[in-house]
Design an enzyme around this catalytic site. Structure first.
Site, PDB file in Angstrom:
ATOM      1  N   ASP A 251     -12.669  79.137   1.604  1.00 14.33           N
ATOM      2  CA  ASP A 251     -11.544  79.773   2.289  1.00 14.33           C
ATOM      3  C   ASP A 251     -11.875  80.136   3.725  1.00 14.33           C
ATOM      4  O   ASP A 251     -10.984  80.285   4.551  1.00 14.33           O
ATOM      5  CB  ASP A 251     -11.086  81.027   1.542  1.00 14.33           C
ATOM      6  CG  ASP A 251     -12.186  82.078   1.456  1.00 14.33           C
ATOM      7  OD1 ASP A 251     -13.374  81.708   1.520  1.00 14.33           O
ATOM      8  OD2 ASP A 251     -11.856  83.266   1.318  1.00 14.33           O
TER       9      ASP A 251
ATOM     10  N   ARG B 123     -17.082  85.433   6.886  1.00 14.45           N
ATOM     11  CA  ARG B 123     -17.234  86.782   6.349  1.00 14.45           C
ATOM     12  C   ARG B 123     -17.920  86.742   4.977  1.00 14.45           C
ATOM     13  O   ARG B 123     -18.340  85.673   4.515  1.00 14.45           O
ATOM     14  CB  ARG B 123     -15.873  87.471   6.267  1.00 14.45           C
ATOM     15  CG  ARG B 123     -14.958  86.875   5.239  1.00 14.45           C
ATOM     16  CD  ARG B 123     -13.601  87.569   5.271  1.00 14.45           C
ATOM     17  NE  ARG B 123     -12.700  86.969   4.312  1.00 14.45           N
ATOM     18  CZ  ARG B 123     -11.384  86.935   4.449  1.00 14.45           C
ATOM     19  NH1 ARG B 123     -10.809  87.415   5.529  1.00 14.45           N
ATOM     20  NH2 ARG B 123     -10.645  86.405   3.506  1.00 14.45           N
TER      21      ARG B 123
ATOM     22  N   GLU C 228     -17.455  86.120   2.081  1.00 14.47           N
ATOM     23  CA  GLU C 228     -16.575  85.541   1.074  1.00 14.47           C
ATOM     24  C   GLU C 228     -16.923  84.071   0.820  1.00 14.47           C
ATOM     25  O   GLU C 228     -17.671  83.760  -0.072  1.00 14.47           O
ATOM     26  CB  GLU C 228     -15.116  85.731   1.489  1.00 14.47           C
ATOM     27  CG  GLU C 228     -14.191  85.439   0.339  1.00 14.47           C
ATOM     28  CD  GLU C 228     -12.815  86.069   0.460  1.00 14.47           C
ATOM     29  OE1 GLU C 228     -12.562  86.803   1.409  1.00 14.47           O
ATOM     30  OE2 GLU C 228     -11.991  85.812  -0.437  1.00 14.47           O
TER      31      GLU C 228
ATOM     32  N   TRP D 119     -15.151  85.570  -7.274  1.00 17.97           N
ATOM     33  CA  TRP D 119     -14.177  86.558  -6.772  1.00 17.97           C
ATOM     34  C   TRP D 119     -12.870  86.366  -7.505  1.00 17.97           C
ATOM     35  O   TRP D 119     -12.582  85.294  -8.033  1.00 17.97           O
ATOM     36  CB  TRP D 119     -13.899  86.322  -5.282  1.00 17.97           C
ATOM     37  CG  TRP D 119     -14.905  86.902  -4.353  1.00 17.97           C
ATOM     38  CD1 TRP D 119     -16.260  86.770  -4.436  1.00 17.97           C
ATOM     39  CD2 TRP D 119     -14.639  87.689  -3.195  1.00 17.97           C
ATOM     40  NE1 TRP D 119     -16.836  87.412  -3.387  1.00 17.97           N
ATOM     41  CE2 TRP D 119     -15.887  87.992  -2.606  1.00 17.97           C
ATOM     42  CE3 TRP D 119     -13.464  88.164  -2.581  1.00 17.97           C
ATOM     43  CZ2 TRP D 119     -15.993  88.751  -1.442  1.00 17.97           C
ATOM     44  CZ3 TRP D 119     -13.579  88.904  -1.424  1.00 17.97           C
ATOM     45  CH2 TRP D 119     -14.832  89.201  -0.861  1.00 17.97           C
TER      46      TRP D 119
ATOM     47  N   GLU E 112      -6.205  83.103   9.401  1.00 16.02           N
ATOM     48  CA  GLU E 112      -5.788  83.514   8.061  1.00 16.02           C
ATOM     49  C   GLU E 112      -4.440  84.235   8.086  1.00 16.02           C
ATOM     50  O   GLU E 112      -3.687  84.198   7.120  1.00 16.02           O
ATOM     51  CB  GLU E 112      -6.849  84.467   7.496  1.00 16.02           C
ATOM     52  CG  GLU E 112      -6.526  85.048   6.129  1.00 16.02           C
ATOM     53  CD  GLU E 112      -7.627  85.946   5.607  1.00 16.02           C
ATOM     54  OE1 GLU E 112      -8.365  86.531   6.427  1.00 16.02           O
ATOM     55  OE2 GLU E 112      -7.756  86.065   4.386  1.00 16.02           O
TER      56      GLU E 112
HETATM   57  C1  BGC Z   1      -9.025  84.751   0.619  1.00 14.24           C
HETATM   58  C2  BGC Z   1      -7.753  83.995   0.669  1.00 14.24           C
HETATM   59  C3  BGC Z   1      -7.097  83.996  -0.669  1.00 14.24           C
HETATM   60  C4  BGC Z   1      -6.927  85.417  -1.072  1.00 14.24           C
HETATM   61  C5  BGC Z   1      -6.283  85.594  -2.383  1.00 14.24           C
HETATM   62  C6  BGC Z   1      -8.679  86.151   0.279  1.00 14.24           C
HETATM   63  O1  BGC Z   1      -9.749  86.998   0.313  1.00 14.24           O
HETATM   64  O2  BGC Z   1      -9.685  84.658   1.827  1.00 14.24           O
HETATM   65  O3  BGC Z   1      -7.848  82.797   1.296  1.00 14.24           O
HETATM   66  O4  BGC Z   1      -5.865  83.369  -0.644  1.00 14.24           O
HETATM   67  O5  BGC Z   1      -8.090  86.181  -0.973  1.00 14.24           O
HETATM   68  O6  BGC Z   1      -6.295  86.913  -2.719  1.00 14.24           O
END
Ligand code: BGC
Length: 884
Positions: A458, A462, A464, A515, A740
């Site tokens: 994504d 960061r 993630e 996640w 984003e």
């Molecule tokens: C991600 C997104 C994703 C979202 C869904 C975010 O933290 O970066 O791309 O769509 O979480 O909750």
């Protein structure tokens, strides 16, 4: 006669280390004449290059075989075994029955197919050593001249293999991340040229990556010129093997998110050369015996997707000194990778590199939006001449590099920037006469470049970097236009399958699952959409088979959560729309859409999944399933219309853009309602001064819906809009990758500047502006349309797309009097070319400067008030529409 090139096996050129017993072959064929499709092929697979050269297919001779629907041909010869190499070539017959010459030859080599092929054991050091990377080493003796040698290896989280003082190959951040408890990827290396008769040193540096305490598995197999073989492995096995030694070294901290700390004073000189283990040094821990450790749990699977590699090295464009001794380099491009530091100075000097997407007003880097990721590398000098360093076990998403503690002033030779990603081939190129459109397309490309790291992530910066399934619902189609993902995405589908709950069928929000939740948000239709795209784009039917049970499980799971066929839950829905459309109306909090009912979005994607499943079941000949899920789809359709249609407003849900485009895009709108729904969408866009109010999913769907209903001009206006919220707004505010959020934001919270979900617009450039659109029955690009829209304000657009059958091109230019369109169609494909009469009714069509005739590749010509429609076979065509 056909000319054959680009022989591929399992979508790779001469793959070393595949683990299927039925490899699939493909190639590109060109023919000097138009309208050509190979009618038959003959593949020979020989045991040796010599056998093949004398046309001996001693592993397989397919004989002359009629070409099937898919461009892939599955191996059908003698059973293949572990380590087997096959040499192959192919010839083709054209329409007139003339065979081509045989192609050049290519090869494939199998890896280890059976668990019993593995004699190596995982070694490590219990619990690693406090965030340090571990170095493993051993020596082994080879007594005879070497014919060939392979290493089969994996190391978790990430590893580098070394032999006799050299790193083997160019892979970085290896292996690709998986659900390690289910599946661990290993790679095969041809190490023949790294070895010598006598004593050899083998080693590995292993970092934490996505795993944790380092562990490694290496199996070296050597064949001598006299035909005998020997192995040398990690663990207990192997004859008279000395103990493997382990030590920590200069990499004193390594973390995907935080970065790497490298203390060059602790370097292990000579650790990977013969005898290196015994070199004493007061500066590092002594070498200890490595332990045999718990395996990670997952089955060992050959890594067949492309490795992550350094793709490019850039010089920063500018340098500033915001504070004394603090320097900030700007690459002027947001990207993923790291920096190479070149420095000389006193021993013990620490140079700190901080990575960021944005700057504070004072010119120093702003890392707030990286949340807890430190994105900081530290290099501590050993003080010996020019020191050149780059990290091994981290990567960053950044545009700016801030250098602190540099001895003296860093120059443009001190900092270089590596662009790092999964080395998938670039598939598409797009350009138009509109600089803003090109800029957005480039930003899309760089966003994908930054987010392919063994997983479609994504974001790269960061804390993630997850493979979010909801984003991929919107992004996948764009991705297949920019990169060849025939190897990457089947791997990621396995990640999804590995995280699927075997009892309920629930898949997870992210794959590998770190996640979000399991069950995933119901919008996670990418689990079905991607296999379908792989089939349509590459002819990959095997992935449909492989994921069939899993896809069915996911649809069934949704059914279990859908009383009256309405999915009862939603987490993200049409995620992250403009802030005023969001639930809490503030940046830091939820990005959940306020006016788009979550259950509407969930149910629309449930229907989409069911319909995709029907198509997939049909292709695979599972007719009973196809019929059953068709009925399921009809129930969802009816219920959706009962629950969400509002007769008074003539729209769905809250009658906002997202609700209505979701319904239309998923084919949930009965014909008699379409006009009102479309009118509502257009009214809403105009009420918002030609802006979208949509989030990550419906921003894709809205462009497609407008375009297919004849409102391509309006879609073009949305795409080229420059005021908030729009892609153009991002560009006008300095974006070099897609954001984003529609908002320009920095600071803590959810605002990555390099996020592929809104990069979905990239598909529209190929599908609408260049007009290249697969037909519903296409298999591996067999049938497509070239149906460009020609917006009033745009004078030209051009795209090329490398497909599994060859390159497709669509290039048009509009002038006052007409339109010219050049197209290229690969052999074996057919295209329906639609040329709009955009300059009025009284127009005439010619091809190659002559009035059009249904001959020489042109199969049919039709005309209505709006357009000419020409069906063509392979070849290059120059169409012109002119006023008479
Ligand atoms: C991600 C997104 C994703 C979202 C869904 C975010 O933290 O970066 O791309 O769509 O979480 O909750």
């Amino acid at each position: 006669m056909f000319q054959i090139s680009d022989l591929k096996c399992e979508f790779a050129t001469n793959p070393l280390g595949i683990d299927t017993r039925q490899p699939r072959f493909s190639w590109l064929a060109t023919h000097p004449e138009r309208g050509q499709a190979p009618s038959a092929y003959q593949i020979l697979v020989g045991l040796t290059p010599e056998n093949l050269a004398s046309d001996k297919g001693d592993l397989w001779d397919s004989g002359k075989t009629a070409v099937g629907v898919s461009p892939l041909v599955e191996y059908g010869g003698a059973p293949l075994s572990s380590r087997q190499r096959g040499y192959w070539k192919v010839r083709l017959w054209d329409a007139s029955g003339q065979p081509s010459l045989y192609s050049d030859s290519a090869w494939f080599e199998l890896a280890l197919l059976e668990r019993s092929d593995w004699h190596a054991e995982w070694i490590g050091f219990p619990a690693g050593r406090n965030g340090k990377a571990l170095y493993f080493r051993n020596d082994f003796r080879l007594d005879k001249p070497i014919q060939s040698a392979r290493a089969y290896a994996s190391g978790l989280g990430w590893y580098e293999l070394h032999l006799n003082g050299q790193k083997v190959g160019s892979r970085v951040l290896e292996p690709a991340q998986t659900e390690f408890s289910q599946r661990v990827l290993y790679s095969t290396y041809d190490i023949t040229s790294y070895l010598q008769t006598g004593i050899n040193a083998v080693g590995a540096i292993v970092g934490n990556g996505w795993y944790g305490a380092p562990k490694v598995l290496i199996q070296v197999e050597v064949t001598f010129t006299d035909g005998t073989q020997t192995q040398f492995v990690t663990g207990r096995h192997g004859s008279a093997a000395p103990w493997w030694a382990v030590c920590d070294g200069p990499i004193v901290e390594n973390s995907v998110y935080d970065g790497e700390v490298y203390d060059a004073r602790r370097e292990l000189t000579g650790w990977d050369v013969v005898g290196g283990a015994v070199i004493p040094s007061p500066n590092f821990d002594v070498w200890a015996g490595a332990n045999i450790v718990e395996p990670p749990g997952g089955k060992l699977v050959a890594q067949t997707l492309e490795p992550i590699e350094v793709i490019d090295t850039l010089r920063p464009k500018t340098k500033n000194q915001p504070k004394p001794g603090v320097y900030v380099f700007d690459t002027e491009q947001n990207l993923a990778g790291w920096a190479v530091l070149t420095v000389s100075g006193p021993r013990g000097t620490a140079v700190t590199l901080r990575f960021a997407e944005s700057l504070y007003e004072d010119g120093t880097v702003n890392q707030e939006n990286l949340r807890s990721a430190k994105a900081t590398d530290i290099y501590i000098l050993k003080g010996e001449g020019v020191e050149i360093w780059e990290p091994r076990f981290t990567y960053h998403g950044f545009r700016y590099v801030q250098v602190d503690g540099f001895p003296g002033e860093p120059t443009f030779d001190s900092i270089q920037v590596r662009v790092v990603r999964t080395a998938a081939d670039i598939a598409g190129r797009f350009e138009s006469a509109n600089a803003l459109v090109n800029q957005i397309d480039q930003a899309v490309f760089w966003t994908e470049t930054s987010n392919l790291h063994g997983v479609p992530t994504d974001c790269p910066q960061r804390n993630e970097r997850m493979g979010w399934l909801n984003d991929m619902a919107a992004r996948s189609e764009e991705l297949v236009h920019n990169f060849n993902v025939s190897r990457l995405l089947p791997k990621w589908l396995n990640d999804i399958a590995d995280a699927q709950d075997p009892d309920t069928g629930a898949i997870s929000d992210t794959a590998p699952f770190h996640w979000g939740s399991r069950p995933a948000d119901p919008v996670s239709v990418c689990y079905l959409l991607i296999p379908w795209l792989l089939y349509q784009h590459y002819g990959d039917r095997r992935t449909l088979e492989d994921q069939y049970a899993g896809m069915k499980g996911w649809v069934d799971y949704l059914t279990s959560r859908a009383p009256d066929s309405i999915v009862e839950y939603s987490y993200y829905g049409d995620w992250a729309p403009p802030i005023a459309e969001g639930l809490a109306g503030s940046m830091g909090s939820s990005a959940v859409a306020l006016r788009t009912p979550g259950t509407l979005i969930s149910t629309a994607h449930y229907y989409y999944a069911a319909m995709l499943f029907v198509r997939i079941a049909t292709v695979l000949g599972r007719d009973a399933d196809a019929a059953e899920y068709q009925q399921l789809a009809e129930r969802i359709y009816d219920s959706f219309n009962r629950h969400f249609w509002d007769e008074a407003s003539g729209g769905y849900g809250s009658n906002n853009q997202a609700s209505n485009v979701a319904a239309l895009y998923m084919r949930l709108v009965p014909d008699e309602r379409k006009t009102r729904v479309r009118a509502n969408i257009i009214r809403d866009i105009l009420d918002h001064d030609t802006h979208v109010t949509t989030g990550n999913l419906c921003s894709k769907y809205i462009l497609e819906i407008l375009t297919e209903s004849g409102h391509g001009d309006l879609a073009y206006k949305l795409v080229t809009q420059t005021t908030y919220p729009s892609w153009g707004y991002m560009m006008e505010h300095g974006a070099t990758t897609i954001w984003e959020r529609w908002e320009q934001a920095t600071g803590a919270g959810m605002n990555s500047h390099n996020h592929p979900m809104y990069a979905s617009v990239g598909a529209w450039f190929y599908r609408a502006l260049a007009g290249i659109q697969l037909q519903p029955d296409a298999v591996g690009f067999s049938r497509f349309a070239i149906r460009p829209i020609v917006p009033e304000e745009l004078s030209s657009a051009r795209a090329t797309l490398k497909t599994v059958r060859g390159e497709v091109e669509s290039a048009w230019e509009a002038s006052g009097s007409g339109l010219s369109l050049n197209v290229r169609i690969p052999a074996g494909s057919q295209a329906e070319v639609r040329l709009p009469k955009s300059r009025g009714a009284n127009q005439r069509l010619s091809e190659g400067g002559k009035p059009i005739q249904p001959t020489n590749g042109i199969l049919s010509v039709q005309e209505d008030a709006q357009a000419f429609v020409v069906t063509v076979g392979s070849g290059a065509y120059r169409f012109t529409v002119e006023t008479q």
